[in-house]
Scaffold this motif. Structure first.
Motif: not given
Length: 85
Positions: A55-82
């Motif tokens: 549902k979120v992917a559809e609302e953002k006009d993204m594929s599910l894969q792109a949304l998952l990569k986006y979420y993973i990337g954001n989480g990694l950028r947040q956790d990795y430097p710490k």
């Protein structure tokens, strides 16, 4: 489209991650993207979570894969430097 462009598209799944028009310059697109080799993974996701993600992917006009990569990337950028820098 030449063989190099086709091979690059197949290797990096350009169309899975970006909305692209029928006519586009693959070389220019490749310059704009920071491409890295990818590896497929398989994970189990609860059905209700998957429905929400779709549902979120559809609302953002993204594929599910792109949304998952986006979420993973954001989480990694947040956790990795710490933890690792």
């Amino acid at each position: 489209m030449d063989k190099v462009e086709t091979d690059l598209e197949n290797q990096y799944d350009i169309e899975d991650d970006f909305e692209v028009e029928e006519e586009y310059d693959t070389k220019e697109l490749m310059k704009q993207m920071r491409l890295r080799p990818s590896e497929a993974v398989q994970i189990d996701i609860p059905k209700d979570v998957l429905e929400s993600l779709n549902k979120v992917a559809e609302e953002k006009d993204m594929s599910l894969q792109a949304l998952l990569k986006y979420y993973i990337g954001n989480g990694l950028r947040q956790d990795y430097p710490k933890r690792y820098i």
